[in-house]
Design a protein around this motif. Structure first.
Motif, mmCIF file in Angstrom:
data_model
loop_
_atom_site.group_PDB
_atom_site.id
_atom_site.type_symbol
_atom_site.label_atom_id
_atom_site.label_comp_id
_atom_site.label_asym_id
_atom_site.label_seq_id
_atom_site.Cartn_x
_atom_site.Cartn_y
_atom_site.Cartn_z
ATOM 1 N N SER A 39 -5.755 7.136 13.385
ATOM 2 C CA SER A 39 -5.233 6.847 14.721
ATOM 3 C C SER A 39 -4.614 8.095 15.324
ATOM 4 O O SER A 39 -4.489 9.129 14.680
ATOM 5 N N SER A 42 6.145 5.912 11.301
ATOM 6 C CA SER A 42 5.447 4.662 11.578
ATOM 7 C C SER A 42 6.399 3.509 11.750
ATOM 8 O O SER A 42 6.086 2.525 12.405
ATOM 9 N N GLY A 73 7.297 1.180 9.662
ATOM 10 C CA GLY A 73 7.046 0.026 8.815
ATOM 11 C C GLY A 73 7.533 0.257 7.402
ATOM 12 O O GLY A 73 7.824 1.375 6.976
ATOM 13 N N GLU A 113 4.224 -2.924 3.963
ATOM 14 C CA GLU A 113 3.338 -3.065 5.113
ATOM 15 C C GLU A 113 2.335 -1.931 5.180
ATOM 16 O O GLU A 113 1.178 -2.124 5.537
ATOM 17 N N GLU A 114 2.787 -0.722 4.791
ATOM 18 C CA GLU A 114 1.866 0.401 4.789
ATOM 19 C C GLU A 114 0.794 0.223 3.723
ATOM 20 O O GLU A 114 -0.363 0.567 3.909
ATOM 21 N N SER A 145 -0.427 -2.582 2.502
ATOM 22 C CA SER A 145 -1.318 -3.721 2.710
ATOM 23 C C SER A 145 -1.920 -3.701 4.115
ATOM 24 O O SER A 145 -2.134 -4.725 4.717
ATOM 25 N N ARG A 146 -2.218 -2.540 4.614
ATOM 26 C CA ARG A 146 -2.788 -2.421 5.961
ATOM 27 C C ARG A 146 -4.251 -2.850 5.953
ATOM 28 O O ARG A 146 -4.941 -2.760 4.934
ATOM 29 N N VAL A 147 -4.727 -3.297 7.132
ATOM 30 C CA VAL A 147 -6.120 -3.700 7.287
ATOM 31 C C VAL A 147 -6.970 -2.449 7.493
ATOM 32 O O VAL A 147 -6.741 -1.675 8.424
ATOM 33 N N VAL A 148 -7.933 -2.241 6.602
ATOM 34 C CA VAL A 148 -8.780 -1.057 6.667
ATOM 35 C C VAL A 148 -9.994 -1.303 7.573
ATOM 36 O O VAL A 148 -10.358 -0.469 8.394
ATOM 37 N N VAL A 179 -8.627 -5.188 3.174
ATOM 38 C CA VAL A 179 -7.196 -4.864 3.181
ATOM 39 C C VAL A 179 -6.926 -3.919 2.030
ATOM 40 O O VAL A 179 -7.355 -4.168 0.886
ATOM 41 N N SER A 180 -6.218 -2.808 2.304
ATOM 42 C CA SER A 180 -5.889 -1.835 1.273
ATOM 43 C C SER A 180 -4.769 -2.384 0.400
ATOM 44 O O SER A 180 -3.675 -2.681 0.878
ATOM 45 N N ARG A 225 -1.804 9.333 1.140
ATOM 46 C CA ARG A 225 -2.181 9.090 2.524
ATOM 47 C C ARG A 225 -2.123 10.376 3.343
ATOM 48 O O ARG A 225 -2.994 10.625 4.179
#
Length: 436
Positions: free
Chosen positions: A119, A131, A133, A137-138, A140-143, A171-172, A194
């Motif tokens: 992004s 970020s 979060g 939350e980081e 389990s983000r949607v990949v 989902v990661s 990351r």
């Protein structure tokens, strides 16, 4: 509102497939294909969640909703074809009313997180911003979240099919324990990984941007080099001076001309020929089958993409509705064939004439047509056949609709101008003989 013929579910005119939960039939194929090959298909579950590198299974259920045994092929989208495997147990033939359950195996690539663009501006991430979060939350983000349309196609009629879509949400979950390790080892390792992954992405994006800018600059420089000092291109100069390869002695060299692309001009006689099957996208031209036997006429209609419905009895085709030469939509290619007479063999074809009005393209040449076969028809049938050929009928006094035509003037097969009145002679119908 239109309803599906298989499950009764209402759908919109713009829908490609039936929205029914356990249907999914191709609506265009339902209208144009063979109803004996109808099929329904659906996937369960319709949405699955997986992690990178994980394999999930989805059941594909198909039902033979037609009236004949059939076999089915499965079409998968190319972008996810390498991720999917299909297990097809059971015999290949599926009988009417029978269902068959197959298994779809979907494998998520382990490196899918590296394939998703980052992004931020030009894909360069968040430019150092926090970020905001939590570590959980980081982690389990949607990949990725994508829809997979699985298309089941009939082997007997490829126009008949059904679509059974399902979606995969990736989902990661590589660092599920990061939520309880705020500031600890696993969380720091996750953020380090990351940052390294985002760094590689930034490098690839920057390289792509630089390559694009370089290509634009090179294109501009080449264009400037090709342009002359006076701001005109060499091609324009050659045309203006008459020195180019296309210049002729009859063209004035002092007058600049612009060469237009050469396009072929269609022959008017070709556009009026009955052999032309289409005149515009989505249109079909009704062929001339008057005078043929039922088998010959139906075979020609099917070859041109039409479906024929036989009415009446007899050995030859008297007329069609719509008439020969008319243009109809592809999805309304239904032709009513009217039979009459006792002939069992096709008439001799005259290559120089046509049973449909012909426009020669010359203002002085009137359109002509051929008098159709009339002997053996009733007065009502003869009037319909002449009307379809662009002619009118004249009857002797006292004639009725059920009288049988015994001859005509001009005779059948004669070429006459459109609008000519054909005088017929009739006889009373034979007692005890009925006609449809």
């Amino acid at each position: 509102m239109v309803h599906c013929l298989l499950c009764g579910t209402p759908y919109l005119e713009t829908d490609a497939y039936c929205p029914g939960e356990q249907c999914g039939t191709d609506l265009h194929g339902q209208r144009m294909g063979d109803p004996e090959c109808a099929v329904q298909a659906w996937c369960e579950p319709r949405r699955v969640t997986a992690a990178p590198g994980e394999t999930v299974m989805v059941t594909l259920t198909l039902r033979n909703a037609g009236s004949a045994p059939d076999r089915y092929d499965v079409e998968l989208p190319r972008d996810v074809g390498r991720r999917i495997g299909l297990d097809r147990p059971g015999p290949p033939d599926v009988y009417p009313g029978e269902t068959r359950v197959w298994t779809i195996v979907y494998t998520v690539p382990p490196d899918i997180a590296d394939q998703v663009p980052p992004s931020g501006l030009f894909g360069l991430g968040d430019m150092g911003a926090d970020s905001g979060g939590s570590a959980f939350e980081e982690a389990s983000r949607v990949v990725e979240e994508s829809d997979v349309p699985v298309r089941v196609v009939s082997a007997r009629d490829m126009r008949v099919a059904a679509c059974a879509p399902f979606s995969v949400r990736v989902v990661s979950t590589d660092h599920d324990d990061a939520g309880g390790q705020a500031g600890g080892g696993p969380a720091n390792s996750y953020h380090h990984d990351r940052e390294r992954r985002d760094g590689r992405r930034r490098s690839r994006v920057v390289a792509a941007v630089l390559a694009t800018v370089a290509a634009i600059v090179v294109a501009v420089l080449i264009g400037m080099a090709m342009a002359g000092t006076d701001g005109t291109t060499p091609a324009a100069k050659s045309v203006a001076t008459g020195a180019g390869p296309s210049a002729t002695g009859t063209r004035s060299a002092a007058v600049p001309t612009t060469e237009a692309p050469v396009t072929s001009t269609p022959d008017p006689s070709d556009s009026a020929s009955p052999s032309t099957s289409t005149s515009a996208p989505g249109k079909l031209t009704v062929p001339n089958v008057v005078g043929m036997t039922e088998a010959q006429g139906v075979a020609l209609l099917r070859e041109k993409g039409f479906r024929g419905t036989i009415r009446g009895s007899g050995g030859t085709i008297a007329s069609t509705d719509p008439a020969a030469g008319r243009k109809v939509d592809r999805d309304k290619a239904e032709i009513v064939v009217v039979m009459s007479g006792v002939r069992t063999t096709p008439p001799v074809t005259r290559p120089s004439t046509s049973a449909t009005p012909t426009d020669t393209g010359s203002p002085s040449a009137p359109a002509t047509t051929t008098v159709p076969p009339l002997s053996g028809l009733t007065v009502a049938e003869a009037g319909t056949a002449l009307k379809n050929a662009g002619l009118s009928i004249a009857l002797p006094s006292g004639a009725s609709r059920n009288d049988v035509v015994s001859g005509s003037d001009p005779d059948s097969g004669d070429v006459v101008p459109v609008g000519t009145t054909v005088t017929v002679s009739v006889t009373a119908p034979t007692t005890g003989t009925g006609r449809n």
